[in-house]
Design an enzyme around this catalytic site. Structure first.
Site, mmCIF file in Angstrom:
data_model
loop_
_atom_site.group_PDB
_atom_site.id
_atom_site.type_symbol
_atom_site.label_atom_id
_atom_site.label_comp_id
_atom_site.label_asym_id
_atom_site.label_seq_id
_atom_site.Cartn_x
_atom_site.Cartn_y
_atom_site.Cartn_z
ATOM 1 N N GLU A 215 0.796 -1.181 0.054
ATOM 2 C CA GLU A 215 0.296 0.163 -0.085
ATOM 3 C C GLU A 215 0.717 1.149 -0.095
ATOM 4 O O GLU A 215 0.404 2.335 0.467
ATOM 5 C CB GLU A 215 -0.958 -0.062 1.261
ATOM 6 C CG GLU A 215 -1.996 -1.264 1.220
ATOM 7 C CD GLU A 215 -2.961 -1.051 2.220
ATOM 8 O OE1 GLU A 215 -3.688 -0.008 2.441
ATOM 9 O OE2 GLU A 215 -3.078 -1.820 3.030
ATOM 10 N N THR B 162 -0.428 2.422 -8.150
ATOM 11 C CA THR B 162 -0.857 3.748 -8.521
ATOM 12 C C THR B 162 -0.093 4.402 -9.598
ATOM 13 O O THR B 162 -0.275 5.025 -10.499
ATOM 14 C CB THR B 162 -1.128 4.480 -7.332
ATOM 15 O OG1 THR B 162 -2.064 3.538 -6.430
ATOM 16 C CG2 THR B 162 -1.730 5.978 -7.811
ATOM 17 N N ASP C 219 6.480 -4.134 -11.626
ATOM 18 C CA ASP C 219 5.734 -3.997 -10.283
ATOM 19 C C ASP C 219 5.455 -5.247 -9.620
ATOM 20 O O ASP C 219 5.258 -6.309 -10.100
ATOM 21 C CB ASP C 219 4.497 -3.539 -10.774
ATOM 22 C CG ASP C 219 3.585 -3.271 -9.500
ATOM 23 O OD1 ASP C 219 4.057 -3.206 -8.449
ATOM 24 O OD2 ASP C 219 2.287 -3.112 -9.591
ATOM 25 N N GLN D 68 3.455 -6.883 -0.091
ATOM 26 C CA GLN D 68 3.144 -7.764 1.502
ATOM 27 C C GLN D 68 4.326 -8.451 1.593
ATOM 28 O O GLN D 68 5.210 -9.052 0.721
ATOM 29 C CB GLN D 68 1.857 -8.407 1.362
ATOM 30 C CG GLN D 68 0.696 -7.289 1.279
ATOM 31 C CD GLN D 68 0.205 -6.499 0.209
ATOM 32 O OE1 GLN D 68 0.821 -7.190 -0.880
ATOM 33 N NE2 GLN D 68 -0.226 -5.345 0.400
#
Length: 419
Positions: free
Chosen positions: A92, A97, A260, A264
């Site tokens: 996150e 994005t 990418d 986690q």
């Protein structure tokens, strides 16, 4: 397209294996022929060995081998012309994005088919945010301000229980088209309730996606049957990355391969497969994580986890002398949060003024820069280039990426001694 990139790498690996097999085969053939020929061949006879005694099958094999050699050389030259950029960071932090922004800035953006695919993701994010807040209200003993909101909460929980097909990841909650209107009414009523909002404001005490407020404000539009997501809607959507995904872009006549990977903890074991031949790294860290807990460990501060991860990456031998581009991301959320959440409560060493965003940003940047390993100067030093970013702001990323392009291309030219 992603499958195509992976297939190309696989094809190159197969060609290399074929080349090694070819060499082994040729050695065996030569040994067998010499054994059959005895002493008929002198010292200088190897010059015409292949052409003098090769069978038609062996000649065909040699021709195929020569073709494989040419393809390997060609592929190697092609690979050398590709700049490999690796996106790293904890979960996150905004890696996906940033990729979406590159598609807008350097690619073709999102066509109608792509936008249609994001409808389900965005609706799922909205439903997940609502569900998270409702669950937290029970844990934090927060009451609804109105009976209407309490009644709507029961309705939406029942609807989600009856019809939602929940799978792993925040993009897994779905609702049938027949119930869109009922869910929309329930969420809008909840979002107007002061108790529900109070729980939202305490989101640092539980897990809530960053885009919760944005999507709750747009609930009526998102849950309408003819919802058509904007670029901003897509940029704010959250879908857990669970695989290695490659994208190709052109910058100044050079091909840029951006990789990418999931951030986690359970996804990080896959990172090492991407470390070879990396030109530069972009490490993304969320500024607004300073008061949040890790999803995988409720006792671990997210920013301290990110700092430790950054320090570990800088120690890897693959990245010695490489350019490390540091994106201190989510400046918008940080500037809102610092007004009511003091950094010193989570980092006692902070000496800045409470509520002053610029001092807070400088402090966080210094913590990351202090992770740089020795030597700090000279040709063997690792260079860190920090940037404050807002990954959902296309204008900001456009400006920052202009600087990043120069860093990446300079690193590429230095690697091949072209400057």
């Amino acid at each position: 397209a992603d499958d195509g990139f992976r297939d190309k790498a696989t094809c190159l690996a197969i060609r290399r294996e074929l080349f090694r097999a070819k060499q082994w085969y040729q050695r065996r053939v030569r040994a067998n022929l010499r054994e059959r020929s005895g002493s008929h061949f002198g010292v200088g006879s190897n010059m015409c060995f292949d052409s003098c005694i090769a069978s038609p099958e062996e000649s065909a094999q040699k021709a195929k081998s020569s073709e494989i050699d040419k393809m390997i050389v060609s592929d190697k030259k092609t690979e050398e012309k590709i700049v490999k950029l690796l996106l790293l960071g904890s979960g996150e932090s905004g890696k996906s994005t940033f990729i979406k922004q590159l598609k807008i800035i350097k690619g073709a953006g999102f066509d109608e088919n792509a936008r249609a695919e994001f409808v389900a993701v965005i609706r799922s994010n909205l439903l997940q945010a609502t569900k998270s807040i409702l669950a937290a209200m029970a844990i934090l003993y927060i009451e609804f301000d109105t009976q209407e909101a309490a009644g709507e909460s029961k309705k939406i929980i029942q609807l989600l229980s009856d019809e939602a097909a929940e799978v792993a990841g925040v993009d897994g909650i779905q609702i049938s088209a027949d119930n869109l209107g009922a869910v929309s009414k329930s969420i809008q009523t909840l979002w107007q309730d002061e108790g529900f909002k109070q729980c939202f404001r305490r989101s640092k005490e539980y897990q809530l996606i960053d885009s919760a407020k944005y999507y709750l404000d747009k609930a009526a539009e998102i849950l309408s049957p003819d919802f058509h997501p904007s670029e901003q809607d897509i940029l704010r959507s959250r879908k857990v990355t669970t695989s290695i995904i490659e994208y190709m872009f052109d910058i100044k006549k050079v091909q840029l391969k951006v990789i990418d990977v999931g951030g986690q903890r359970k996804e990080r074991r896959k990172w090492i497969s991407c470390f070879d031949n990396v030109t530069s790294i972009i490490f993304l860290a969320s500024l607004s994580d300073y008061d949040l807990k890790l999803q995988e460990s409720v006792t671990t501060n997210r920013m301290r986890e990110s700092l430790d991860l950054f320090a570990t990456i800088l120690q890897y031998p693959w990245f010695k002398k490489k350019s490390i581009i540091l994106f201190l991301n989510k400046t918008d959320l940080f500037e809102e949060k610092i007004l009511y959440s003091d950094i010193v409560d989570y980092f006692p060493e902070y000496k800045g003024e409470p509520g002053v965003a610029e001092e807070g940003k400088a402090f966080i940047r210094s913590m990351y820069e202090e992770k740089k390993p020795p030597p700090h100067d000279g040709p063997d030093a690792t260079h860190i280039f920090p940037h404050f970013t807002c990954a959902t702001d296309t204008n900001n990323i456009t400006k920052v990426f202009k600087d990043v392009q120069e860093i990446i291309l300079r690193s590429y030219l230095n690697e091949f001694n072209l400057v």
